[in-house]
Every structure is written in structure tokens, then in C-alpha cells.
Design an enzyme around this catalytic site. Structure first.
Site, mmCIF file in Angstrom:
data_model
loop_
_atom_site.group_PDB
_atom_site.id
_atom_site.type_symbol
_atom_site.label_atom_id
_atom_site.label_comp_id
_atom_site.label_asym_id
_atom_site.label_seq_id
_atom_site.Cartn_x
_atom_site.Cartn_y
_atom_site.Cartn_z
ATOM 1 N N ARG A 38 -2.996 -1.098 6.822
ATOM 2 C CA ARG A 38 -1.595 -0.736 6.548
ATOM 3 C C ARG A 38 -1.174 -1.258 5.177
ATOM 4 N NH1 ARG A 38 0.040 2.590 10.928
ATOM 5 N NH2 ARG A 38 -1.054 1.795 12.752
ATOM 6 N N ILE A 40 1.154 -2.955 2.556
ATOM 7 C CA ILE A 40 2.072 -4.079 2.721
ATOM 8 C C ILE A 40 3.522 -3.668 2.458
ATOM 9 C CG2 ILE A 40 2.058 -4.990 0.348
ATOM 10 C CD1 ILE A 40 1.479 -7.757 1.576
ATOM 11 N N GLU A 105 -2.036 0.449 -9.513
ATOM 12 C CA GLU A 105 -1.792 -0.984 -9.694
ATOM 13 C C GLU A 105 -2.975 -1.857 -9.282
ATOM 14 O OE1 GLU A 105 1.959 -1.811 -7.735
ATOM 15 O OE2 GLU A 105 2.973 -1.546 -9.672
ATOM 16 N N HIS A 110 -8.416 3.361 -3.915
ATOM 17 C CA HIS A 110 -7.756 3.446 -2.612
ATOM 18 C C HIS A 110 -7.095 4.806 -2.504
ATOM 19 C CE1 HIS A 110 -5.221 1.415 -5.572
ATOM 20 N NE2 HIS A 110 -4.161 1.975 -5.012
HETATM 21 P P1 5GP Z 1 -1.363 1.955 -6.311
HETATM 22 O O1 5GP Z 1 -0.085 1.958 -7.087
HETATM 23 O O2 5GP Z 1 -2.428 1.105 -6.974
HETATM 24 O O3 5GP Z 1 -1.836 3.333 -5.981
HETATM 25 O O4 5GP Z 1 -1.008 1.310 -4.913
HETATM 26 C C1 5GP Z 1 -1.274 -0.010 -4.549
HETATM 27 C C2 5GP Z 1 -0.746 -0.209 -3.152
HETATM 28 O O5 5GP Z 1 -1.285 -1.419 -2.649
HETATM 29 C C3 5GP Z 1 0.772 -0.330 -3.077
HETATM 30 O O6 5GP Z 1 1.276 0.680 -2.194
HETATM 31 C C4 5GP Z 1 1.007 -1.739 -2.543
HETATM 32 O O7 5GP Z 1 2.096 -1.827 -1.660
HETATM 33 C C5 5GP Z 1 -0.320 -2.046 -1.860
HETATM 34 N N1 5GP Z 1 -0.675 -3.454 -1.829
HETATM 35 C C6 5GP Z 1 -0.681 -4.312 -2.890
HETATM 36 N N2 5GP Z 1 -1.101 -5.526 -2.502
HETATM 37 C C7 5GP Z 1 -1.371 -5.435 -1.174
HETATM 38 C C8 5GP Z 1 -1.847 -6.380 -0.212
HETATM 39 O O8 5GP Z 1 -2.117 -7.537 -0.500
HETATM 40 N N3 5GP Z 1 -2.023 -5.910 1.054
HETATM 41 C C9 5GP Z 1 -1.739 -4.626 1.403
HETATM 42 N N4 5GP Z 1 -1.925 -4.289 2.683
HETATM 43 N N5 5GP Z 1 -1.285 -3.714 0.526
HETATM 44 C C10 5GP Z 1 -1.105 -4.114 -0.751
#
Ligand code: 5GP
Length: 125
Positions: A38, A40, A105, A110
Site C-alpha cells: 500500500r 503510504i 520521486e 514502481h
Molecule cells: P512517484 O512519484 O515516485 O511515482 O511515487 C512515489 C510514491 O511512493 C508516492 O506515491 C509516495 O506516497 C510513495 N512512498 C514514498 N515513500 C514511501 C514509503 O516509505 N512507504 C510507502 N508505502 N510508500 C511510499
């Protein structure tokens, strides 16, 4: 901060730590190829991240350098997670951010899986 997806893999990134069990996560599925947990900070009633076990910065890195087995295993895992969460009938959305313009980020590939309500237009205008 968005990351440069052309940089080498950083094994200290947060998802690498989750894969190594150094940081807890709310796992919904795991197998040889993938881990799903899930988000966060959920953006929908269902917001799950699916990541490959291998060290790939982004979709670009994975699609260019992942083995056929890794790619097949990962793609099948994404589909299985959606089925296991009962999202196929109502529908769901997959999203992968790659690099700066997309605001990636975390520098480990992912796929976001969103569902559980009508999700609206694809991009905010
Ligand atoms: P991006 O912007 O890289 O596509 O998305 C990164 C996602 O990782 C974000 O939706 C953020 O909420 C999630 N995220 C960041 N750190 C953590 C964490 O420590 N645990 C979880 N479960 N999600 C994380």
C-alpha cells in the site's frame, strides 16, 4: 524532489530498503519477481505500488535491461494484484512515473495501481 531516471541505481533508496526488510510496509502480494504494498499516502481508495525485486531505476531501465523472466514475472504480478484486489470488474488505473517531467520521486521502478472509485480524467488539466 523528482529524480533523474538516467542516473545509476542507488541501493539506499526507500524501496530498496523495503525490499530488504529494513523498513516496514503493508504488503498485499509478493512472489519471486515482485512486491506489492500500500502507498503510504494513498491517492485513491485502493493505491498499491508494485515493484520488481531487481534493481531497476525506472520503466526505461527495466524495459531495456530486465531479463525476459523478470519482465514477464513483473507484468503478471501487476495483473494478479489487481485481480486479487477484485478490481477488474470495476476497473483500475496503472501509472508509472519516469524521470523529471513525470515527477518520479523514488528511484526504483514502481507501478501505481489505483482503484476503488471512478478515477476521473487521466491527467489534471
Ligand atoms: P512517484 O512519484 O515516485 O511515482 O511515487 C512515489 C510514491 O511512493 C508516492 O506515491 C509516495 O506516497 C510513495 N512512498 C514514498 N515513500 C514511501 C514509503 O516509505 N512507504 C510507502 N508505502 N510508500 C511510499
Amino acid at each position: 524532489m523528482p529524480i533523474d531516471a538516467t542516473l545509476p541505481y542507488d541501493d539506499q533508496n526507500i524501496f530498496a530498503k523495503i525490499l530488504r526488510g529494513e523498513i516496514p510496509n503493508n504488503t498485499v502480494y509478493e512472489d519471486e519477481w515482485a512486491l506489492a504494498f500500500r502507498d503510504i499516502n494513498p491517492q485513491a481508495p485502493v493505491h498499491v505500488l508494485v515493484i520488481p525485486r531487481g534493481a531497476y531505476v525506472s520503466w526505461d531501465d527495466f524495459s531495456a535491461n530486465g531479463s525476459d523472466s523478470e519482465i514477464a514475472g513483473f507484468v503478471r504480478a501487476v495483473g494478479k494484484v489487481a485481480r486479487d484486489l477484485d478490481l477488474v470488474e470495476s476497473g483500475y488505473r496503472l501509472l508509472a512515473n519516469i524521470g523529471i517531467d513525470s515527477h518520479q520521486e523514488v528511484p526504483h521502478l514502481h507501478v501505481h495501481l489505483f482503484g476503488g472509485k471512478p478515477l476521473g480524467p487521466m491527467l489534471a488539466r
